[in-house]
Design a protein around this motif. Structure first.
Motif, short mmCIF file in Angstrom:
data_model
loop_
_atom_site.label_atom_id
_atom_site.label_comp_id
_atom_site.label_asym_id
_atom_site.label_seq_id
_atom_site.Cartn_x
_atom_site.Cartn_y
_atom_site.Cartn_z
N ILE A 106 0.83 -1.21 0.00
CA ILE A 106 0.00 0.00 0.00
C ILE A 106 0.87 1.26 0.00
N ALA A 107 1.88 1.30 0.87
CA ALA A 107 2.75 2.48 0.92
C ALA A 107 3.45 2.70 -0.42
N GLN A 108 3.88 1.63 -1.06
CA GLN A 108 4.53 1.76 -2.36
C GLN A 108 3.56 2.30 -3.41
N ALA A 109 2.32 1.81 -3.38
CA ALA A 109 1.31 2.29 -4.33
C ALA A 109 1.04 3.78 -4.12
N LEU A 110 0.95 4.20 -2.86
CA LEU A 110 0.73 5.62 -2.57
C LEU A 110 1.95 6.45 -2.97
N MET A 111 3.14 5.94 -2.71
CA MET A 111 4.36 6.65 -3.10
C MET A 111 4.41 6.80 -4.62
N SER A 112 4.03 5.78 -5.35
CA SER A 112 4.00 5.88 -6.82
C SER A 112 3.05 6.97 -7.28
N GLN A 113 1.89 7.07 -6.63
CA GLN A 113 0.92 8.12 -6.98
C GLN A 113 1.50 9.51 -6.77
N VAL A 114 2.14 9.70 -5.62
CA VAL A 114 2.64 11.02 -5.27
C VAL A 114 3.86 11.39 -6.13
N LEU A 115 4.69 10.42 -6.45
CA LEU A 115 5.84 10.70 -7.32
C LEU A 115 5.39 11.03 -8.74
N ALA A 116 4.35 10.35 -9.21
CA ALA A 116 3.79 10.66 -10.52
C ALA A 116 3.21 12.07 -10.52
N ALA A 117 2.53 12.46 -9.45
CA ALA A 117 1.97 13.81 -9.34
C ALA A 117 3.08 14.86 -9.32
N ALA A 118 4.15 14.58 -8.59
CA ALA A 118 5.28 15.52 -8.55
C ALA A 118 5.91 15.67 -9.92
N THR A 119 6.01 14.58 -10.65
CA THR A 119 6.55 14.61 -12.01
C THR A 119 5.64 15.42 -12.93
N ARG A 120 4.34 15.16 -12.87
CA ARG A 120 3.39 15.92 -13.70
C ARG A 120 3.44 17.41 -13.39
N GLY A 121 3.67 17.74 -12.12
CA GLY A 121 3.71 19.14 -11.70
C GLY A 121 5.06 19.79 -11.90
N ASN A 122 5.98 19.09 -12.54
CA ASN A 122 7.32 19.61 -12.83
C ASN A 122 8.13 19.95 -11.59
N ALA A 123 7.94 19.22 -10.52
CA ALA A 123 8.78 19.40 -9.34
C ALA A 123 10.19 18.96 -9.69
N ASP A 124 11.17 19.64 -9.10
CA ASP A 124 12.54 19.18 -9.28
C ASP A 124 13.02 18.39 -8.06
N GLN A 125 12.50 18.71 -6.88
CA GLN A 125 12.84 17.99 -5.66
C GLN A 125 11.54 17.68 -4.90
N ILE A 126 11.52 16.51 -4.30
CA ILE A 126 10.40 16.14 -3.43
C ILE A 126 11.00 15.87 -2.05
N TRP A 127 10.36 16.44 -1.02
CA TRP A 127 10.92 16.35 0.32
C TRP A 127 9.84 16.00 1.33
N LEU A 128 10.29 15.62 2.51
CA LEU A 128 9.36 15.31 3.60
C LEU A 128 10.09 15.43 4.92
N GLY A 129 9.33 15.57 5.98
CA GLY A 129 9.85 15.52 7.34
C GLY A 129 9.44 14.21 7.96
N VAL A 130 10.38 13.55 8.63
CA VAL A 130 10.08 12.28 9.30
C VAL A 130 10.69 12.32 10.69
N TRP A 131 9.92 11.89 11.67
CA TRP A 131 10.38 11.90 13.05
C TRP A 131 11.63 11.05 13.17
N GLU A 132 12.63 11.60 13.81
CA GLU A 132 13.91 10.91 13.95
C GLU A 132 13.78 9.59 14.72
N ASN A 133 12.71 9.43 15.49
CA ASN A 133 12.48 8.21 16.26
C ASN A 133 11.52 7.24 15.56
N ASN A 134 11.46 7.31 14.24
CA ASN A 134 10.57 6.44 13.47
C ASN A 134 11.42 5.66 12.44
N PRO A 135 12.21 4.67 12.91
CA PRO A 135 13.14 3.98 12.01
C PRO A 135 12.46 3.24 10.86
#
Length: 177
Positions: A106-135
């Motif tokens: 499921i996470a991979q399918a959602l990641m594929s959706q969001v990366l495709a959207a970023a590509t369509r929107g001509n993003a050059d970088q995609i970023w996120l914040g992740v809690w340092e205590n969430n390995p």
């Protein structure tokens, strides 16, 4: 198998429920109830989710199994912290999957959706914040090609927590790398 799709206005109530449920499942045992309640009241709710679905600066994708939402991801357009060197940054604002669906693609399918959207929107970088205590999340993002570029504070109720900022070059996704 659940399928990922763009969220619709009619998804707002179910999205609010899965958003709060998955956030509490991910972080509830590591935080006070008061801080969790304060954050959830500010970040989730049917009206809030409806507003985010309607916002042209946020693209929301959900994954459902025909009866319930099992995960979601949100891509937000706009500014990025200074450590993200981008002309057109896109942020993965949230990505969560119900625990019983972990490890089922499921996470991979959602990641594929969001990366495709970023590509369509001509993003050059995609970023996120992740809690340092969430390995587990850090490992997933690194597997998807994200690298640590900095950190910022994520305010959870009255607790300032430290998130790592991870970034990936969208051009590598366009070229199929």
């Amino acid at each position: 198998m659940p399928t990922a799709r763009r969220a619709e206005p009619t998804d707002a109530a179910r999205l609010a429920a899965v958003a709060e449920r998955t956030f509490r499942a991910a972080f509830g045992s590591s935080n006070t109830r008061e801080n969790m309640d304060a954050h959830c009241a500010k970040a989730y709710g049917e009206t809030i989710q409806a507003s985010e679905i309607a916002n042209p600066e946020i693209e929301t994708f959900v994954c459902d199994d025909s009866t319930e939402l099992v995960g979601y991801v949100q891509l937000r357009w706009g500014t990025a912290p200074p450590c993200v060197l981008a002309l057109r940054p896109a942020e993965i604002q949230r990505i969560y999957v119900d625990q019983q669906w972990h490890g089922k693609g499921i996470a991979q399918a959602l990641m594929s959706q969001v990366l495709a959207a970023a590509t369509r929107g001509n993003a050059d970088q995609i970023w996120l914040g992740v809690w340092e205590n969430n390995p587990r999340a850090v490992a997933f993002y690194q597997k998807c090609g994200f690298n640590k570029v900095g950190h910022h504070v994520f305010q959870l109720g009255n607790d300032p927590q430290h998130d790592w900022i991870l970034c990936s070059d969208v051009r590598s996704w366009r070229s199929g790398a």
